[in-house]
Each structure stands twice: as C-alpha cells, then as structure tokens.
Design a protein around this motif. Structure first.
Motif, short mmCIF file in Angstrom:
data_model
loop_
_atom_site.label_atom_id
_atom_site.label_comp_id
_atom_site.label_asym_id
_atom_site.label_seq_id
_atom_site.Cartn_x
_atom_site.Cartn_y
_atom_site.Cartn_z
N LEU A 20 0.83 -1.20 0.00
CA LEU A 20 0.00 0.00 0.00
C LEU A 20 0.86 1.26 0.00
O LEU A 20 0.53 2.25 -0.66
N GLY A 21 1.98 1.21 0.73
CA GLY A 21 2.85 2.37 0.82
C GLY A 21 3.49 2.73 -0.51
O GLY A 21 3.64 3.91 -0.84
N ILE A 22 3.88 1.73 -1.28
CA ILE A 22 4.47 1.98 -2.59
C ILE A 22 3.46 2.68 -3.50
O ILE A 22 3.80 3.60 -4.25
N ARG A 23 2.21 2.25 -3.41
CA ARG A 23 1.16 2.91 -4.21
C ARG A 23 0.99 4.36 -3.78
O ARG A 23 0.82 5.25 -4.62
N ARG A 24 1.01 4.60 -2.48
CA ARG A 24 0.86 5.96 -1.98
C ARG A 24 2.04 6.83 -2.41
O ARG A 24 1.87 7.98 -2.79
N ALA A 25 3.24 6.29 -2.34
CA ALA A 25 4.43 7.05 -2.70
C ALA A 25 4.44 7.38 -4.19
O ALA A 25 4.89 8.46 -4.59
N GLN A 26 3.93 6.47 -5.02
CA GLN A 26 3.92 6.69 -6.47
C GLN A 26 2.90 7.73 -6.89
O GLN A 26 3.03 8.34 -7.95
N SER A 27 1.89 7.93 -6.07
CA SER A 27 0.78 8.80 -6.46
C SER A 27 1.05 10.28 -6.23
O SER A 27 0.28 11.12 -6.67
N SER A 28 2.13 10.61 -5.52
CA SER A 28 2.38 12.02 -5.21
C SER A 28 3.87 12.33 -5.31
O SER A 28 4.66 11.90 -4.48
N LEU A 29 4.23 13.14 -6.32
CA LEU A 29 5.64 13.51 -6.51
C LEU A 29 6.13 14.39 -5.38
O LEU A 29 7.27 14.28 -4.94
N GLY A 30 5.26 15.25 -4.90
CA GLY A 30 5.66 16.17 -3.84
C GLY A 30 5.48 15.62 -2.45
O GLY A 30 5.86 16.26 -1.47
N GLY A 31 4.90 14.44 -2.32
CA GLY A 31 4.69 13.84 -1.02
C GLY A 31 3.42 14.34 -0.34
O GLY A 31 2.83 15.35 -0.75
N GLU A 32 3.02 13.65 0.71
CA GLU A 32 1.81 14.03 1.45
C GLU A 32 2.10 15.09 2.49
O GLU A 32 1.18 15.69 3.05
N GLY A 33 3.37 15.31 2.81
CA GLY A 33 3.74 16.36 3.75
C GLY A 33 4.07 15.84 5.13
O GLY A 33 3.67 14.74 5.52
N LEU A 34 4.82 16.64 5.89
CA LEU A 34 5.18 16.29 7.26
C LEU A 34 3.94 16.30 8.14
O LEU A 34 3.08 17.18 8.02
N GLY A 35 3.85 15.32 9.04
CA GLY A 35 2.73 15.26 9.97
C GLY A 35 1.56 14.44 9.50
O GLY A 35 0.58 14.27 10.22
N THR A 36 1.66 13.88 8.28
CA THR A 36 0.54 13.09 7.76
C THR A 36 0.58 11.65 8.24
O THR A 36 -0.45 10.99 8.27
N ILE A 37 1.76 11.16 8.60
CA ILE A 37 1.89 9.82 9.18
C ILE A 37 2.91 9.89 10.31
O ILE A 37 3.73 10.80 10.37
N GLY A 38 2.86 8.92 11.21
CA GLY A 38 3.79 8.88 12.33
C GLY A 38 3.19 9.47 13.59
O GLY A 38 2.00 9.79 13.67
N THR A 39 4.02 9.63 14.61
CA THR A 39 3.56 10.06 15.93
C THR A 39 2.93 11.45 15.91
O THR A 39 2.08 11.76 16.76
N ALA A 40 3.32 12.30 14.95
CA ALA A 40 2.77 13.65 14.88
C ALA A 40 1.27 13.62 14.61
O ALA A 40 0.55 14.58 14.94
N GLN A 41 0.77 12.54 14.04
CA GLN A 41 -0.66 12.43 13.76
C GLN A 41 -1.51 12.41 15.02
O GLN A 41 -2.71 12.67 14.98
N ALA A 42 -0.87 12.10 16.16
CA ALA A 42 -1.60 12.11 17.43
C ALA A 42 -2.09 13.52 17.77
O ALA A 42 -3.02 13.68 18.57
N LEU A 43 -1.48 14.55 17.15
CA LEU A 43 -1.87 15.93 17.41
C LEU A 43 -2.97 16.41 16.47
O LEU A 43 -3.46 17.52 16.60
N SER A 44 -3.35 15.56 15.52
CA SER A 44 -4.38 15.95 14.56
C SER A 44 -5.76 15.73 15.15
O SER A 44 -5.93 15.04 16.16
N GLU A 45 -6.74 16.29 14.50
CA GLU A 45 -8.12 16.12 14.94
C GLU A 45 -8.78 14.95 14.23
O GLU A 45 -9.97 14.69 14.42
N SER A 46 -8.00 14.23 13.42
CA SER A 46 -8.56 13.13 12.65
C SER A 46 -8.93 11.95 13.54
O SER A 46 -8.21 11.61 14.49
N SER A 47 -10.05 11.31 13.24
CA SER A 47 -10.50 10.15 14.01
C SER A 47 -9.75 8.88 13.61
O SER A 47 -9.76 7.89 14.33
N ASP A 48 -9.13 8.90 12.43
CA ASP A 48 -8.37 7.73 11.97
C ASP A 48 -6.89 8.09 11.82
O ASP A 48 -6.26 7.80 10.80
#
Length: 483
Positions: free
Chosen positions: A352-380
């Motif tokens: 799944l990660g390879i598909r995600r990486a291929q879909s965005s040349l500029g990346g999804e950005g810092l804070g979209t995955i990893g421990t920093a996501q605990a600070l987001s308001e997202s339920s998932d």
C-alpha cells in the motif's frame, strides 16, 4: 597540543538535571502540573551552557561548557518521557504535554553553537544541506495535516540534523564531546537498562498508567511480565534502537563494570522484543569486526564476548522469567518468517505504501503519518507506520526525499573513506552504529525523533572526530578512555 583524553567535569549539567527533575517530580506529586516549567527550565539551561561555550570558543573553558551541554541534552532524551509519566500519573492524562517537546527544543538550541566557518567543510556541508529538504514537505503538511502535526513532525526531523551540524562544525571541541559522550552513554545505558529490568518485573504505577492511556497498542498488558520493556522511554519501538546503538558504543570503549553493563543492557534489549533492533545490533557488531580485522585481529574476541552475553541474557530470561516462552516464540518466528503475522502485515504496508508514494511527486507532507498524527483532529490518525524507507517518499516526496537521501549518503560515504586504514577504533565504531540504525529503516523510521537524535549524534561526532584528526594529532580516545 592538548591531550584529547583529558577528563571534563559534568558537574554543572548533572546538577541542573538533578535539580530540575527533582523539583518537577516533587511538584507533580503535590498535584501541580509541571510540564511548562520543565520546558522553560531545560531550554534556559541549554542556552546558558551553550552560550557560555560559544563565547569562549577555542579555550578549555569553552570545551567544558560544550561538554556539559552535550551531556545535558542527551540525558533529556533519556529521562523526559519517564518524568512525564510521573506527572501524568499524579495530575491526569495530558495528551499534548510539553515534556514531549522539551528534548526537541533543547536540541534545536544547538543552532546557536554553529560555527559558520566550519559549514563549508565536508561532511558538515552535506549535513547542513539536509535542512532545505524539510521546507516543501513542511509547507505541504501545513495544508494537509494541520499546523500542530506538521510543526511537531518538522521538529522531530529537523532537531537531529541541527544538532549533528553543531557537532560537525565544532571539531576543536571533540575531546570534550568524547569525554561527555562516554559518561552520558555509560550512565544512561546503565540507568535505563536496570530500570527496564525492574520495570518488567515490578512495573511502577506511572508506567502502568502510561500503558493504559498511551496511543500505542503493541506494548502488551499492564501487568508484571505482560508487556514489552520500554525503560525510561515512551515505547519499546523507541527504546530498542536507541539501546542497540548504545550497546555497540559501550562495547568498544574501556570502562569499569563493562561486562555487567553489557549483560543487563542486552537483557533489556531482549525484553523489548523488537527484532529489528536485535538484527541491527548483530549487523553493527559484525561490521565493526570486518572493519577492524586488518588493524587489530585481537578484536575478534570482543564480538564473541558480546554474543556470549546475549546468549546468557537470553537463557536467563528464558529460564527464570515467565517471559521466556514469548521470547522463544519471537526467536522462532525469525526462522519461519513467512508465517509471522507482523511480517505479513508489513508486506501489506509496503504494498500500500508503494502505491501511496507513487501517487504524489511532492509527497503528502510532514505530519501526515507517524507520531505527529496524534496531534491531529482526525479520528483515523495514522500514528504508526511500519516502514521508515517508505515514510521518506510519502512524507517528504520524491523530490525532497531524493535530496535528503543523496546528501545523507554523501555524508556517510565521505566519512567512511579510509575507515579500514584508520588506527582509531572510534571511526569504525561510529560507522557500525550508523549502518546498524539504517538497516532498521526497513521496519520503522530511525531518522527522526529519539532514534533520529542518536543516529545524528553519532553522525555528527563521526564528522567532528574526523575533522579533528585531520587538523590535530591522531585520536585514541574511544577504547582507551576510562570513567
């Protein structure tokens, strides 16, 4: 020329650590929330030590303060999570505690100590040029993940790089760094390892409280012997790679009670049940042997000794603790890896990660995955991602990620040049730690946060040592120093 083996007092840093940690712990038990006070006191102390050193550059007094700053910051990474747990236990769960950002803030303070005339040297220039790779991913993360997650992720990626550049550009302070590092690693490893063993058998209530409330699911049950040891750090996935690096370093320096420290540290590493760190430790030790055989054939006994310690620790845990059967299962799963649940889940993550990486040349950005996501308001929120390699193109994007990977590779390649010919065992020791950490990127990100700090700590010290050696007499500190 000053003796590179001279001893530097760590009294100011140790006094500050004991005073601050003791004060906030007492206040926490008195039901006073202390996280902001802890952050402020630690940042002010870091700035004080660093400014005193910077203003006296080129003198023994400067090296004294540089030494204390290094010790202070390393120990903040060791003890801050545990102090937070005490505070949370007495004052209630705080999801966004200032304790989390204290080591990051004090590490970033090292930018004050950069010596600009040293930036142009290799590999310091390669390390410093890693910083621009964070700009585009951070901007993207602000829009995709939000201000808090993106900024926290930026600090986790940026702080280790800034600290490595500080070390690399202060090569004349290497004797002080080396002296302080030995003390910090020996005291810290001993403290964390003994505590991890005690924690596993008799978990303190604040550690139980942490297991019950922290957003991590793979630690285990909040019962004696029912979880994976994490020492004074936040989780076994953080504690294990840091401990593996420290074991490699301690293994190659001469200190008192070395066998006892290595035995307990190896046992603590086994209790984390993090197989990636086990493998990284084995690879690191093996690499050192290969690099040092030409210069010092007698060093063969050292990996045999550490291997024997590992076997003894494994047998002791297997025979004398209830954890033995679980540990045996973890070892057995290495032999039947295709049947292992976590291995198959990681394969799915890669697919799944390879598909995600291929879909965005500029990346999804810092804070979209990893421990920093605990600070987001997202339920998932995606706080765990089982691939450090894929986290680079997904978070940083292919443009910034390629820039980051290329410059990091150039820095390590430049440092590794001539390592087999060096008579100084510090060089292959640092290189072994770097490679040991990098191979674990297959499983989790080891280039940011606590693991990233210790990776770049040894990268910066490697650059510092090599520059010092080129401009001064040969080093012989690692392997001969005593506490």
């Amino acid at each position: 020329m000053d003796n590179p083996e001279r001893n530097f007092s760590i009294a100011p840093a140790l006094t500050a650590l004991l005073t601050i940690s003791g004060l906030v712990t007492l206040l926490a038990q008195a039901r006073v929330r202390t996280s902001l006070a802890y952050l402020a006191l630690c940042v002010l102390t870091s700035m004080w030590l660093l400014l005193l050193g910077t203003r006296r550059n080129g003198t023994l007094r400067a090296e004294h303060f540089h030494s204390n700053y290094l010790f202070f910051v390393i120990f903040l990474w060791f003890i801050s999570p545990e102090i937070r747990r005490v505070d949370d236990y007495f004052n209630g769960w705080d999801e966004r505690s200032f304790y989390t950002i204290t080591p990051l803030a004090c590490t970033l303070v090292s930018a004050i100590g950069w010596r600009l005339r040293g930036i142009g040297r290799q590999p310091a220039v390669f390390i410093a040029l890693l910083i621009p790779a964070m700009v585009l991913p951070y901007v993207t993360g602000l829009f995709v993940a939000g201000t808090m997650p993106a900024t926290f992720a930026l600090a986790n990626w940026l702080a280790p790089i800034v600290f490595a550049a500080y070390l690399a550009t202060n090569s004349d302070a290497y004797p002080s760094f080396d002296s302080s590092l030995r003390k910090a690693c020996v005291i810290g490893t001993s403290l964390m390892s003994f505590y991890a063993a005690y924690q596993f058998a008799f978990p303190p209530p604040w550690d139980i409280f942490w297991i019950e409330n922290a957003p991590i699911t793979s630690v285990g049950l909040p019962l004696p012997g029912g979880f994976r040891a994490f020492g004074t750090m936040n989780s076994p996935m953080i504690f294990a790679p840091v401990l593996a690096s420290l074991i490699i370093y301690i293994f190659f320096i001469r200190i008192r009670f070395k066998v006892i420290i290595l035995f307990v540290a190896t046992a603590a590493l086994l209790l984390t049940s993090v197989r990636a760190a086990w493998g990284g430790l084995v690879i690191g030790v093996a690499l050192f042997v290969v690099l040092r055989l030409r210069k010092d054939p007698t060093s063969v006994w050292k990996p045999v000794a550490v291997g024997s310690l590992g076997v003894l620790a494994f047998l002791a845990i297997t025979v004398y603790t209830p954890y033995g059967s679980k540990l045996q299962d973890r070892f057995d799963s290495i032999g039947r890896i295709t049947e292992d649940t976590s291995f198959n889940e990681r394969l799915d993550v890669y697919e799944l990660g390879i598909r995600r990486a291929q879909s965005s040349l500029g990346g999804e950005g810092l804070g979209t995955i990893g421990t920093a996501q605990a600070l987001s308001e997202s339920s998932d929120a995606e706080t765990a991602f089982d691939s450090g390699l894929l986290q680079i193109p997904i978070s940083l994007g292919w443009i910034s990620g390629s820039w980051y990977a290329l410059l990091l590779a150039l820095a390590i390649a430049q440092l590794a040049r001539g390592v087999t010919k060096s008579a100084d065992p510090a060089m292959p020791c640092y290189l072994a730690i770097l490679v040991s950490t990098l191979v674990q990127m297959i499983f989790s990100n080891r280039l940011s946060g606590p693991a990233g700090f210790f990776f770049f700590l040894f990268l910066g010290l490697y650059a510092c040592a090599k520059t010092y050696k080129q401009h001064n007499r040969p080093l012989n500190s690692v392997g001969t120093g005593h506490l």
